[in-house]
Scaffold this active site. Structure first.
Site, PDB file in Angstrom:
ATOM      1  N   GLU A 136       0.805  -1.221   0.000  1.00 12.88           N
ATOM      2  CA  GLU A 136       0.000   0.000   0.000  1.00 12.88           C
ATOM      3  C   GLU A 136       0.844   1.280   0.000  1.00 12.88           C
ATOM      4  O   GLU A 136       0.429   2.291  -0.528  1.00 12.88           O
ATOM      5  CB  GLU A 136      -0.930   0.023   1.212  1.00 12.88           C
ATOM      6  CG  GLU A 136      -2.095  -0.954   1.137  1.00 12.88           C
ATOM      7  CD  GLU A 136      -3.125  -0.581   0.063  1.00 12.88           C
ATOM      8  OE1 GLU A 136      -3.339   0.620  -0.164  1.00 12.88           O
ATOM      9  OE2 GLU A 136      -3.685  -1.513  -0.558  1.00 12.88           O
ATOM     10  N   SER A 145     -51.472 -29.000  29.504  1.00 10.13           N
ATOM     11  CA  SER A 145     -51.306 -29.765  30.747  1.00 10.13           C
ATOM     12  C   SER A 145     -50.023 -29.444  31.511  1.00 10.13           C
ATOM     13  O   SER A 145     -49.827 -29.954  32.610  1.00 10.13           O
ATOM     14  CB  SER A 145     -51.326 -31.258  30.434  1.00 10.13           C
ATOM     15  OG  SER A 145     -52.531 -31.579  29.811  1.00 10.13           O
TER      16      SER A 145
END
Lengths: 785, 184
Positions: free
Chosen positions: A196, A476
Site C-alpha cells: 500500500e 397440561s
C-alpha cells in the site's frame, strides 16, 4: 489563541469587502493584494489550527466505539468432567483451534481415540489469569478420566478460553477487536506497507514518490491500478472524513495527513490504521480492523496467522468487496500472490517462504465457523437482561465484556435435536406441517443458569424469538401447579380423585364440561395417576376444590410473574406462557422448591477485565420441601408409567427423570417440560398460523426432548428425602394402607400425619387375601393332599 | 408313612425354595426399595431409535414396565479433586477477606458439584460475611435440603442458620434454628 481569533473576524469582513471593491474599480492595488494574501494566509492558518484541534482530539480521545463482547461459559476441564472427546471437539472448533497431528502452538489440538493433547491460548478472566499451556486429557465413555500438563503432572482444574458468541454494536454496525501494534505479527505490517505505501516510514504524510509511481503504473496499465494515497492519507480518509469523493475532501486530506504525521509517530499511525481499516461485510455487521478480520476470515486470532493468510488480509485493503475471498477466490488469490511477490521483491521474505506461501490455499473458513452471532435467541435474552442495568451507549461503545452461561456444546445438541425432529415430522406428515416451528430452553436446574436457547427452527435467524416472545397456551404443563396446590391443602398422592364427567356452571351463567383427551372418563383414581395420565376432569375437580386463586398463588410461587386470570380453563392450561417462563416454573420444582431466576449472565467487566457487576446465584424457598417431594414423585410417575413413558425407550433406565407433557385444544401446541438432576429442557412445537398439529405433546415436543437428553451427560434426578416423608404401601384401588405382599399394592410417599389410617381388606382380613404367593402355596398344598 | 414323610419333605423343600425366591435380606439402613436392578421389559433402546410417527393418545398408553419412582437412598457425594481445589481456593480467599473471589470460586464449584452440601455451606458463610443475610439464609436452607440423612452436616447447617439469623436481627428465627441444631 483568543487573540488570534479576534482579528480574524475583522479580516473576514475585509475579505468580503475586497471583491466588491474589485468590481467597482477593476483595479487591485498592490497593498490590497498583500492584504488579500495576508488574509488568506491567516485563514489558512486558522483552518490548519481547526484541523489540528480536530485531529488531536479524535486521535487522543476514544477513537472507536468498541462493541461489548459476549462470551459463552468457559469449559471447565478436570478429571471426572462429563465432557466427551467429541464434545471437546465441538468446543475447540468454536474456538477456532487447528486440529493437527501435533499440538505445537497455542490454538492447536491433536486427538487419538481416547486422548487429546491441546495447547491452550490462555485467557484473562475477571478473577485471574488462566495461563496458556499444553494439556493431556484421557477419556473414557463417561468423559475426562485424567488431566495432566505436558510434564505429566496431574492438574486439578483448567478453564479453556471462552467462546466469543456475539457483540452489541453501535448504530453504524461497526464491529472490531482492538489490537496493539506489538501484538500484530510483524509480517502483517511489512505486507501492508509493501503493497500500500512502501515509503511509509520515510514520508511525512504524503508521498510524491508514491504518487509518481502510481501515475507511471496507471499509464502503463492504461487504467487505474494503483492509488498514490499513503497509509496516513487512507487513515485520515476513513477516520475523519466522509466517504464521498469530493474535491474538498481531497484537499483536506493532504493537510490533515501532514498534521497527523507532525504530532504522532509512525507506529501510532500504523496501529490506528490496523484497527480502523474496513475488511468486509457480514450482513449488517461491518468488519473493521485486522484483529477481527483474522477471526472473520480464518477463525483464528491474528497472532496465529501464517504468511499466506497475512498477505491475503493486507491485499484485501484495496477492495474488500472486490477481492472478497469467499465470493471471488480467484481474484483474492491473485491479489494475495501479488502481495507475496512484492514482499519477495523487496527482500522481506525468502524465496522458499515466497514459494510456500504462493502455493498455499486461501485457507479461508466458511462463514459461521466461529460462533459469533450463532445464537441470536440466547443473545437476545442476554441483551434484555443487560439493558436493565446498562445504557445502550455503554454497551455498544465501551468495550465491555459480558460473561454468560451459554454452553455451546449443549446448544449444539439442542439445535440438532430440534432440527432433526422437525425434519422427520415434516417428512412424515408432508405439507400439513410446512410451517412447523419450534423453540427450546435448556437450563441447569440446580444453578438456574440458562445453557441454551432456540427461538426458531432456523437457529441462526435473528427474527421472532419464540423462546421468549411466543406466548402460547401451556395445556397440561400447568397441572403440576394444580396438584401441588391440592397436596399443600392436605391431599395425598393416594387420595382418590373423581374423574367422572361433570358440568361446571361459570359465574356468567355459561356452562363448561371438561373432557379427557381420550374422551373417556374414569371412576375414582389415585391422585398420582390422575397427574401421570393427565386426566382433565379429575384435574378440574381438584383445582376447583383447591380454589383458582390458590392455584394462581402456587404458579406465582413457582416463578410466574405474569398476571393470571382466575378462569376455570386456567386449570387445563388455557393461559399462555413463553418457554422461558415454563422453564422458570419447572426449575422451582426441580430445585426442590427453591425458586431460582433463570440467569444468562454471570459477570460484566470493563475493557480491562475489572468486574462491574456480577449476577450471583439467587434463590428463595417458596414451596415446602415435603410438598415438593410429593409433586416430584408424581412427575416421575409421568415419565415412568404416564404420558411420557416412552422416554425410557431412549434413556437408560438408571437415569431418573421427571416431567409433564402438554397438548392444547385441537392440538395446536405440543409441549414437553422435564428434567434430570442437571438438565431441564422445555420444548415447544407448533405452527405460526396456529393450525392444528397431527401429534400431541408426547408425539412431538417429547421426541425433541428425548433426542436432546440422550445427548447429554445426565445426572439421575434424585429427590432428597425430607425427614417428614415416609414411604408406605397402599392399595391402588382404594388408597388405603396395604402391604407389600398384597395384590394391587404400591409404595407411595406421605408427609407424616397425612398417611391413610384405614387398612385395606388384604391387611385386615388376611384370610381372604389373594396374594399370588399364598395362592400358589395353597395350590401346592392341595396337590400334595 | 413313607408316603406322607416324602410328601412332608417335598412340601418343605418347595416351600423353602419359594421362600428363598420371595424374600430379600433385611437391610435396616435402607428404606424398602423396589427392585430396580431387573431389566425393564420394554425393548432395549436401539442406537438410533425409530419412533412411530404419531404416538398414541397420552391417556391410552400402556403402562410401562419401567419401575415407578420409589424411595431413593441418597448417594454420598464423592468430592472430585477439582471441587476440593476450588473449595480450598475459596476458603483462602474468604479468610483473607476477598469475598468476591471466594464467591466466584464457590459458584464454579457449584456448577461442577451442584448437590454437594459443603459448597452451599461455604457459599452461605461467604454471603453472611458479605452481610447479605437473606441470600445467606436461602443458600444454607438449600444446603439443608441436600443434607438429609447426614446429621453431622445438618447440625452444622442449623448452627450456621442460627448465626445468620442472629446477625440479621431475627432473634426468634435464630431460636428455632438453634432448637433444630440441637435435634441432631
Amino acid at each position: 489563541m483568543a487573540q488570534k481569533k479576534a482579528p480574524s473576524k475583522k479580516r473576514t469582513r475585509s475579505k468580503n469587502s475586497s471583491p466588491r471593491r474589485k468590481k467597482q474599480t477593476g483595479f487591485i492595488s498592490r497593498s490590497s493584494l498583500l492584504k488579500i494574501a495576508f488574509t488568506l494566509l491567516v485563514l489558512l492558518g486558522l483552518l490548519t489550527l481547526f484541523l489540528d484541534v480536530q485531529i488531536r482530539s479524535q486521535f487522543e480521545g476514544k477513537r472507536w466505539a468498541v462493541p461489548a463482547k459476549v462470551y459463552a461459559r468457559p469449559l471447565e476441564l478436570y478429571a471426572g468432567a462429563p465432557v466427551s472427546l467429541s464434545d471437546l471437539k465441538i468446543e475447540l472448533k468454536g474456538l477456532g483451534y487447528q486440529f493437527r497431528s501435533k499440538a505445537a502452538q497455542p490454538g492447536q489440538a491433536a486427538f487419538s481415540s481416547s486422548k487429546a493433547i491441546i495447547a491452550t491460548r490462555g485467557f484473562r478472566f475477571s478473577d485471574g489469569m488462566e495461563p496458556a499451556r499444553k494439556l493431556i486429557l484421557d477419556f473414557n465413555a463417561e468423559g475426562v478420566t485424567r488431566l495432566r500438563d505436558y510434564q505429566g503432572q496431574d492438574v486439578p482444574l483448567v478453564r479453556l478460553e471462552p467462546v466469543l458468541i456475539g457483540g452489541i454494536y453501535p448504530l453504524n454496525n461497526e464491529d472490531r477487536d482492538l489490537i496493539q501494534l506489538k501484538d500484530a505479527p510483524p509480517m502483517l505490517s511489512e505486507a501492508l506497507i509493501a503493497i500500500e505505501d512502501r515509503d511509509f516510514y520515510q514520508h511525512h504524510g504524503i508521498s510524491p514518490k508514491g504518487i509518481a509511481r502510481a501515475m507511471v503504473a496507471n499509464i502503463k496499465a492504461g487504467s487505474f491500478v494503483q492509488g498514490g494515497s499513503t497509509l496516513t492519507q487512507q487513515l485520515i480518509k476513513n477516520f475523519y472524513l466522509t466517504s464521498d469523493r469530493s474535491l474538498v475532501r481531497k484537499l483536506l486530506e493532504i493537510p490533515m495527513a501532514l498534521l497527523l504525521e507532525l504530532h504522532y509517530d509512525k507506529d501510532d499511525i500504523l496501529e490506528a490504521y490496523l484497527n480502523e481499516v474496513y475488511l468486509g461485510q457480514d450482513g449488517a455487521r461491518a468488519i473493521h480492523g485486522f484483529g477481527l478480520g483474522a477471526h472473520y476470515f480464518f477463525a483464528q486470532p491474528l497472532q496465529e496467522l501464517k504468511l499466506h493468510q497475512l498477505a491475503l488480509l493486507a491485499g484485501l485493503v484495496k477492495g474488500p468487496s472486490y477481492y472478497d475471498p469467499r465470493r471471488h477466490p480467484e481474484r483474492a488469490k491473485n491479489r494475495r500472490n501479488l502481495v507475496l511477490k512484492v514482499l519477495y521483491e523487496q527482500d522481506k521474505i525468502t524465496q522458499q517462504q515466497y514459494q510456500q506461501a504462493r502455493n498455499a490455499s486461501l485457507d479461508v473458513v466458511e462463514k459461521g465457523t466461529l460462533l459469533k452471532e450463532a445464537y441470536p435467541a440466547f443473545l437476545d435474552l442476554v441483551k434484555r437482561q443487560l439493558r436493565r442495568d446498562y445504557r445502550d451507549e455503554d454497551l455498544n461503545s465501551e468495550g465491555l465484556r459480558v460473561y454468560t452461561s451459554l454452553d455451546p456444546i449443549t446448544q449444539s445438541h439442542a439445535e440438532s435435536s430440534l432440527k432433526s425432529t422437525i425434519t422427520s415430522l415434516q417428512q412424515h406428515h408432508g405439507s400439513k406441517l410446512k410451517s412447523l416451528q419450534g423453540s427450546m430452553v435448556v437450563t441447569d436446574p440446580q444453578t438456574g443458569e440458562v445453557l441454551a436457547v432456540i427461538g426458531d427452527k432456523n437457529t441462526r435467524y435473528k427474527g421472532f424469538n419464540r423462546a421468549l416472545d411466543s406466548v402460547r397456551p401451556i395445556g397440561s404443563l400447568v397441572k403440576p401447579a394444580v396438584y401441588l396446590t391440592a397436596l399443600e391443602q392436605g391431599k395425598t398422592l393416594a387420595s382418590m380423585v373423581d374423574d367422572s364427567s361433570f358440568t361446571l356452571t361459570l359465574p356468567n351463567g355459561q356452562t363448561w364440561k371438561p373432557k379427557n383427551f381420550s374422551k373417556q372418563s374414569h371412576e375414582d383414581v389415585l391422585l398420582i395417576d390422575a397427574l401421570a395420565h393427565s386426566y382433565n376432569i379429575a384435574t378440574v375437580r381438584l383445582g376447583m376444590e383447591a380454589g383458582l386463586d390458590e392455584v394462581i398463588n402456587t404458579l406465582n410461587r413457582l416463578g410466574i410473574k405474569r398476571k393470571l386470570d382466575a378462569y376455570p380453563s386456567l386449570l387445563l392450561g388455557a393461559q399462555g406462557l413463553s418457554p422461558l417462563e415454563v422453564a422458570t416454573m419447572y426449575q422451582t420444582i426441580a430445585a426442590n422448591g427453591f425458586q431460582t431466576p433463570a440467569r444468562a449472565i454471570r459477570t460484566v467487566t470493563d475493557s480491562h477485565g475489572e468486574a462491574l457487576s456480577s449476577y450471583p446465584f439467587q434463590l428463595r424457598q417458596t414451596i415446602d420441601a415435603d410438598d415438593v417431594y410429593l409433586i416430584q414423585t408424581a412427575m416421575q410417575e409421568v415419565t415412568h408409567s404416564g404420558t411420557a413413558a416412552s422416554i425410557y425407550s431412549s434413556l437408560p433406565s438408571h437415569i431418573n427423570t421427571a416431567g409433564k407433557t402438554g397438548t392444547t385444544d385441537d392440538q395446536r401446541d405440543s409441549w414437553f417440560a422435564g428434567f434430570s438432576n442437571n438438565r431441564l429442557a422445555v420444548v415447544w412445537l407448533g405452527q405460526d398460523d396456529n393450525s392444528p398439529l397431527p401429534f400431541t405433546g408426547s408425539g412431538g415436543a417429547l421426541r425433541v426432548w428425548k433426542n436432546f437428553m440422550r445427548s447429554q451427560p445426565l445426572d439421575s434426578f434424585e429427590a432428597p428425602l425430607p425427614d417428614d416423608i415416609k414411604w408406605l404401601w397402599i392399595d391402588t384401588q382404594t388408597g388405603l394402607l396395604s402391604a407389600q405382599e398384597c395384590e394391587h399394592s404400591r409404595q407411595l410417599p406421605f408427609i407424616s400425619g397425612t398417611e391413610p389410617v384405614e387398612m385395606s381388606e388384604c391387611v385386615t382380613q388376611p384370610g381372604q387375601q389373594s396374594n399370588p404367593v399364598t395362592r400358589s402355596l395353597d395350590w401346592i398344598k392341595d396337590w400334595f393332599q | 408313612m413313607t408316603n406322607s414323610a416324602l410328601r412332608f419333605f417335598m412340601t418343605g423343600l418347595m416351600l423353602s425354595m419359594l421362600a428363598a425366591c420371595s424374600t430379600t435380606p433385611y437391610q435396616p439402613s435402607q428404606p424398602p426399595v423396589d427392585d430396580r436392578s431387573s431389566e425393564p421389559t420394554l425393548p432395549q433402546p436401539p442406537e438410533t431409535p425409530a419412533y412411530p410417527p404419531v404416538e398414541d393418545a397420552p391417556a391410552e398408553q400402556p403402562r410401562s414396565a419401567q419401575p415407578a419412582p420409589s424411595p431413593q437412598v441418597q448417594t454420598p457425594i464423592k468430592q472430585s479433586p477439582a471441587v476440593v481445589a476450588l473449595l480450598d481456593k475459596a476458603e483462602q480467599a474468604r479468610v483473607s477477606g476477598d469475598l468476591r473471589s471466594a464467591q466466584n470460586n464457590l459458584q464454579r464449584a457449584q456448577r461442577i458439584a451442584p448437590r454437594d452440601p459443603k459448597v452451599y455451606y461455604s457459599l452461605a458463610q461467604t454471603h453472611m460475611s458479605l452481610e447479605d443475610y437473606d441470600l445467606a439464609e436461602q443458600v444454607a436452607l438449600k444446603g439443608v435440603s441436600l443434607s438429609s440423612g447426614n446429621n453431622v452436616l445438618l447440625k452444622r447447617f442449623w448452627q450456621l442458620l442460627t448465626e445468620i439469623r442472629l446477625r440479621a436481627g431475627d432473634v426468634s428465627g435464630a431460636e428455632v434454628a438453634k432448637l433444630r441444631a440441637q435435634k441432631y
